[in-house]
Design a protein around this motif. Sequence first.
Motif, mmCIF file in Angstrom:
data_model
loop_
_atom_site.group_PDB
_atom_site.id
_atom_site.type_symbol
_atom_site.label_atom_id
_atom_site.label_comp_id
_atom_site.label_asym_id
_atom_site.label_seq_id
_atom_site.Cartn_x
_atom_site.Cartn_y
_atom_site.Cartn_z
ATOM 1 N N HIS A 65 20.799 35.256 23.539
ATOM 2 C CA HIS A 65 20.986 36.109 22.364
ATOM 3 C C HIS A 65 20.624 35.093 20.643
ATOM 4 O O HIS A 65 20.719 34.909 19.857
ATOM 5 C CB HIS A 65 21.712 37.041 21.833
ATOM 6 C CG HIS A 65 22.228 38.184 22.512
ATOM 7 N ND1 HIS A 65 23.105 39.410 22.843
ATOM 8 C CD2 HIS A 65 20.895 38.582 23.167
ATOM 9 C CE1 HIS A 65 22.810 40.321 23.907
ATOM 10 N NE2 HIS A 65 21.493 39.992 23.926
ATOM 11 N N SER A 66 21.741 33.879 21.135
ATOM 12 C CA SER A 66 21.475 32.772 19.883
ATOM 13 C C SER A 66 20.142 31.727 19.299
ATOM 14 O O SER A 66 19.307 31.485 19.103
ATOM 15 C CB SER A 66 22.199 31.957 20.219
ATOM 16 O OG SER A 66 21.854 31.382 21.156
ATOM 17 N N SER A 108 26.049 24.532 14.320
ATOM 18 C CA SER A 108 26.875 25.375 15.420
ATOM 19 C C SER A 108 27.438 24.897 16.035
ATOM 20 O O SER A 108 28.134 25.582 17.297
ATOM 21 C CB SER A 108 25.421 25.377 15.525
ATOM 22 O OG SER A 108 24.483 25.834 14.774
ATOM 23 N N LEU A 114 30.725 33.276 19.878
ATOM 24 C CA LEU A 114 28.813 33.814 19.710
ATOM 25 C C LEU A 114 28.066 34.059 18.089
ATOM 26 O O LEU A 114 27.826 33.971 18.547
ATOM 27 C CB LEU A 114 28.450 34.571 21.049
ATOM 28 C CG LEU A 114 27.178 34.998 21.128
ATOM 29 C CD1 LEU A 114 25.917 33.621 20.967
ATOM 30 C CD2 LEU A 114 26.795 36.442 21.765
ATOM 31 N N LEU A 117 28.021 31.397 16.391
ATOM 32 C CA LEU A 117 26.507 31.129 16.676
ATOM 33 C C LEU A 117 25.557 31.324 15.897
ATOM 34 O O LEU A 117 25.072 30.384 15.540
ATOM 35 C CB LEU A 117 26.944 30.337 18.002
ATOM 36 C CG LEU A 117 26.724 30.115 18.280
ATOM 37 C CD1 LEU A 117 26.271 28.362 18.004
ATOM 38 C CD2 LEU A 117 26.094 29.833 20.240
ATOM 39 N N ILE A 118 25.495 32.673 16.309
ATOM 40 C CA ILE A 118 23.992 33.145 15.947
ATOM 41 C C ILE A 118 24.085 33.203 14.210
ATOM 42 O O ILE A 118 23.359 32.530 13.897
ATOM 43 C CB ILE A 118 24.077 34.472 15.928
ATOM 44 C CG1 ILE A 118 24.341 34.681 18.216
ATOM 45 C CG2 ILE A 118 22.658 35.532 15.140
ATOM 46 C CD1 ILE A 118 24.250 36.419 18.529
ATOM 47 N N ARG A 121 22.595 29.751 13.316
ATOM 48 C CA ARG A 121 20.823 29.391 14.426
ATOM 49 C C ARG A 121 19.797 29.967 13.312
ATOM 50 O O ARG A 121 19.232 29.502 13.216
ATOM 51 C CB ARG A 121 20.846 29.541 16.017
ATOM 52 C CG ARG A 121 21.724 28.883 16.235
ATOM 53 C CD ARG A 121 21.863 27.432 17.128
ATOM 54 N NE ARG A 121 20.717 27.082 16.936
ATOM 55 C CZ ARG A 121 19.868 26.245 16.782
ATOM 56 N NH1 ARG A 121 20.885 25.435 16.574
ATOM 57 N NH2 ARG A 121 18.867 25.891 18.293
#
Length: 400
Positions: A65-66, A108, A114, A117-118, A121
């Motif tokens: 998904h990232s 990141s 997660l 992280l997204i 990104r």
Amino acid sequence: MENTRTSGRTAADNAAVAPGSACGLGAVAVLALGTFVVGTDAFIVSAFLPGMAKDLAVTTAMAAHSVTAFALAYACLAPVISAFTAAIERRRLLVLALLSLGLANIGSALAPSLDLLIVARIMAAAAAAAYTPNAGAVAAAMVRPEIRARALAVVIGGLTAATTLGIPLGHVVSAVLNWRAALVLVGVLSALAALGISSIMPDRPGGARMAVRNRLAVLRHRKVLVILPLTVTGMAAGYVPYAFTLPVLDALTGPSGSATAMLFCYGLGAVAGNYLSGWATDRAGPISVLACAYALMSWALGAMAFASGDPPVSRIVVAGFMICWGASSWAQTPAQQHRLISRAPQEASLVVGLNSSAIYLGIAIGTAIGGAVMPAGVAQTLWYGSALAGIALCYALAVR
């Protein structure tokens, strides 16, 4: 694929640079370092996705998904960022974009989950969308008119070098250290590129602002609307399995440690496909090139799906698959760009910019499909990509 990004500047961007200065190609090379960093950052997650997923305690499909978030953010934000930054002095904009990209990659690397992280990104995608189109516009304006094409080729070379060197390098760093170190490396390279641009590049004034709605007005052209869905479909086909390249290679060759070499083969195919597509489009026309590209992609992904059921496969055969996959994925853009410009020659920069957004929209859709199908197995993921390539082939022939 990426040469669309460098050449897809808007009318405001064109106004932002003065024509034909006497700078040489050496000054353009530092811009290529920036595009190398951007290209590496855009796809580096595929070089360590399984390890990243394990570290974040999520599935590989969820970690992908990232990649989807990066591509979707680039597709949506590029026209908006271009509109709001049109008046900013070009050197300052490029330096700020690279510094922002570096910070986003450090963020990141430090992300404990997660979700964070997204977010990081998405920030990286915004910085990439601010840098790449403007780097191409500035490169064209920094040199004499007779070497302008070569200047653009240098900048584009940074993007293609990312597929042959940047992604394999990211895999090596993640294998020796970890995936976080690979992202830190991208951040460091971003800072170095920003320093180089700040030191070498001359001042370039910004241009007139253009509202987002004016940039999107070209979508009222029926012929443009017919072409752009092919960009989305074709890119989606090539990128259904791309984020999952390491599981794909494991299914084909077993955990043999040849992933770096195979990623390099994909990059070689990408460089060759991009170059040959431009050459062949001038001689045979875009539809012939697109038909060959989609047919090759459908065959390559289908052959990989068939072979993945009975590993291990010879590394030489897999290398051939990777070359064909890379070549067919990157052969699309020059032909599509040619079609769009021929349909709307007075708005060439705008339609090419929209094609760039369509590219990233296709990558986002393809990665999302891959993430949804991947739990069913590598073969199914590859078959989905092969089928989408077949659909793109039929569509290209139907609207020729």
